[in-house]
Design a protein around this motif. Structure first.
Motif, short mmCIF file in Angstrom:
data_model
loop_
_atom_site.label_atom_id
_atom_site.label_comp_id
_atom_site.label_asym_id
_atom_site.label_seq_id
_atom_site.Cartn_x
_atom_site.Cartn_y
_atom_site.Cartn_z
N ALA A 138 -49.87 -39.70 -21.63
CA ALA A 138 -50.49 -40.97 -21.28
C ALA A 138 -50.20 -41.34 -19.83
O ALA A 138 -51.09 -41.82 -19.10
CB ALA A 138 -50.00 -42.07 -22.22
N ALA A 139 -48.97 -41.14 -19.39
CA ALA A 139 -48.61 -41.45 -18.01
C ALA A 139 -49.35 -40.52 -17.04
O ALA A 139 -49.81 -40.97 -15.98
CB ALA A 139 -47.10 -41.33 -17.82
N LEU A 140 -49.48 -39.25 -17.40
CA LEU A 140 -50.22 -38.32 -16.55
C LEU A 140 -51.69 -38.68 -16.47
O LEU A 140 -52.31 -38.55 -15.42
CB LEU A 140 -50.05 -36.89 -17.04
CG LEU A 140 -48.77 -36.18 -16.65
CD1 LEU A 140 -48.71 -34.79 -17.25
CD2 LEU A 140 -48.62 -36.10 -15.14
N GLU A 141 -52.27 -39.14 -17.58
CA GLU A 141 -53.68 -39.55 -17.57
C GLU A 141 -53.90 -40.71 -16.61
O GLU A 141 -54.87 -40.73 -15.86
CB GLU A 141 -54.13 -39.93 -18.98
CG GLU A 141 -54.25 -38.77 -19.94
CD GLU A 141 -55.35 -37.79 -19.59
OE1 GLU A 141 -56.36 -38.20 -18.97
OE2 GLU A 141 -55.21 -36.60 -19.92
N ALA A 142 -53.00 -41.70 -16.63
CA ALA A 142 -53.11 -42.82 -15.70
C ALA A 142 -52.95 -42.35 -14.26
O ALA A 142 -53.67 -42.79 -13.36
CB ALA A 142 -52.07 -43.88 -16.04
N LEU A 143 -52.02 -41.44 -14.05
CA LEU A 143 -51.80 -40.90 -12.72
C LEU A 143 -53.00 -40.08 -12.25
O LEU A 143 -53.36 -40.12 -11.07
CB LEU A 143 -50.54 -40.03 -12.72
CG LEU A 143 -50.16 -39.42 -11.38
CD1 LEU A 143 -49.61 -40.50 -10.47
CD2 LEU A 143 -49.13 -38.34 -11.58
N LEU A 144 -53.63 -39.36 -13.16
CA LEU A 144 -54.80 -38.55 -12.80
C LEU A 144 -55.94 -39.42 -12.29
O LEU A 144 -56.66 -39.02 -11.37
CB LEU A 144 -55.26 -37.72 -14.00
CG LEU A 144 -54.41 -36.50 -14.31
CD1 LEU A 144 -54.84 -35.88 -15.63
CD2 LEU A 144 -54.47 -35.49 -13.19
N ALA A 145 -56.12 -40.59 -12.88
CA ALA A 145 -57.17 -41.50 -12.40
C ALA A 145 -56.90 -41.93 -10.97
O ALA A 145 -57.80 -41.95 -10.12
CB ALA A 145 -57.28 -42.70 -13.33
N ARG A 146 -55.64 -42.25 -10.68
CA ARG A 146 -55.28 -42.64 -9.32
C ARG A 146 -55.39 -41.46 -8.36
O ARG A 146 -55.81 -41.61 -7.21
CB ARG A 146 -53.87 -43.22 -9.31
CG ARG A 146 -53.83 -44.55 -10.04
CD ARG A 146 -52.47 -45.15 -10.22
NE ARG A 146 -51.63 -45.09 -9.06
CZ ARG A 146 -50.30 -44.99 -9.14
NH1 ARG A 146 -49.70 -44.94 -10.30
NH2 ARG A 146 -49.57 -44.94 -8.05
N LEU A 147 -55.04 -40.28 -8.83
CA LEU A 147 -55.14 -39.08 -8.01
C LEU A 147 -56.60 -38.73 -7.74
O LEU A 147 -56.94 -38.27 -6.65
CB LEU A 147 -54.43 -37.92 -8.71
CG LEU A 147 -54.05 -36.71 -7.87
CD1 LEU A 147 -53.18 -37.11 -6.70
CD2 LEU A 147 -53.32 -35.70 -8.73
N GLU A 148 -57.47 -38.98 -8.70
CA GLU A 148 -58.91 -38.77 -8.51
C GLU A 148 -59.43 -39.69 -7.41
O GLU A 148 -60.20 -39.26 -6.54
CB GLU A 148 -59.65 -39.05 -9.82
CG GLU A 148 -61.15 -38.96 -9.70
CD GLU A 148 -61.65 -37.54 -9.59
OE1 GLU A 148 -62.74 -37.35 -9.01
OE2 GLU A 148 -60.98 -36.62 -10.05
N ASP A 149 -59.01 -40.95 -7.43
CA ASP A 149 -59.42 -41.90 -6.39
C ASP A 149 -58.91 -41.46 -5.01
O ASP A 149 -59.65 -41.49 -4.03
CB ASP A 149 -58.90 -43.30 -6.69
CG ASP A 149 -59.56 -43.91 -7.91
OD1 ASP A 149 -60.63 -43.43 -8.32
OD2 ASP A 149 -58.97 -44.86 -8.47
N GLN A 150 -57.66 -41.03 -4.97
CA GLN A 150 -57.06 -40.57 -3.72
C GLN A 150 -57.80 -39.33 -3.20
O GLN A 150 -58.05 -39.20 -2.00
CB GLN A 150 -55.57 -40.27 -3.93
CG GLN A 150 -54.80 -40.08 -2.68
CD GLN A 150 -54.31 -41.40 -2.10
OE1 GLN A 150 -54.66 -42.47 -2.57
NE2 GLN A 150 -53.51 -41.32 -1.07
#
Length: 170
Positions: free
Chosen positions: A128-140
């Protein structure tokens, strides 16, 4: 006369090459972020469906990547083994500092958060934490891609202009 002309041409090409290299650096950053996103997405899927130990998952991440990202995961695994297999977060942070990656400090801070999550919680919480991080990484990554697309032409034009300026001075 010919040597002077050759020198001027080399000077112009050198200035232009500097502009191209700076633009390529921006493209490398975007590609590196995309590669990290792919690997971390695969790790999140593995955590959802597999109970393999994290060191095996990291070894798989190293094999599934290439270039600087593969070097990062190799350094991470080596730091984990050398550190007595104590903390993935410490190994991740050590590898992030030691590996030359074409990333900004903001990118590194975002990736450091991934290391803080790995190995600390149960598989579902990590996923779950990685999924949230992936969304931010996608934006970056999207931001880096847009910046590279926009600024590549600017750096190329600056390199050409600098080359022409030097030719005029000579």
């Amino acid at each position: 006369m010919t040597a002077a002309l050759a020198g001027k041409a080399l000077l112009f090409l050198g200035c232009t090459a500097l502009g191209v290299l700076r633009g390529q650096g921006l493209r490398q950053r975007a590609a590196c972020l995309q590669a990290f996103r792919r690997v971390l997405a695969a790790l999140a899927r593995e955590l959802a469906f597999s109970l393999r130990p994290l060191d095996q998952l990291m070894a798989g991440a190293q094999e599934g990547s290439q270039g600087p990202v593969a070097d990062f995961f190799q350094a991470c695994c080596q730091a984990f083994t050398a550190g007595g297999r104590e903390s993935w977060a410490d190994s991740w942070a050590t590898a992030l500092e030691a590996t030359p990656l074409p990333l900004t400090p903001e990118d590194r801070r975002l990736l450091r958060e991934a290391g803080d999550v790995l190995g600390r919680y149960d598989g579902e919480s990590q996923r779950a934490a990685l999924e949230a991080l992936l969304a931010r990484l996608e934006d970056q990554g999207a931001q880096a891609q847009a910046e590279a697309h926009r600024l590549f032409r600017v750096y190329l034009a600056l390199g050409v202009a600098a080359g022409l300026f030097c030719l005029i001075l000579l």
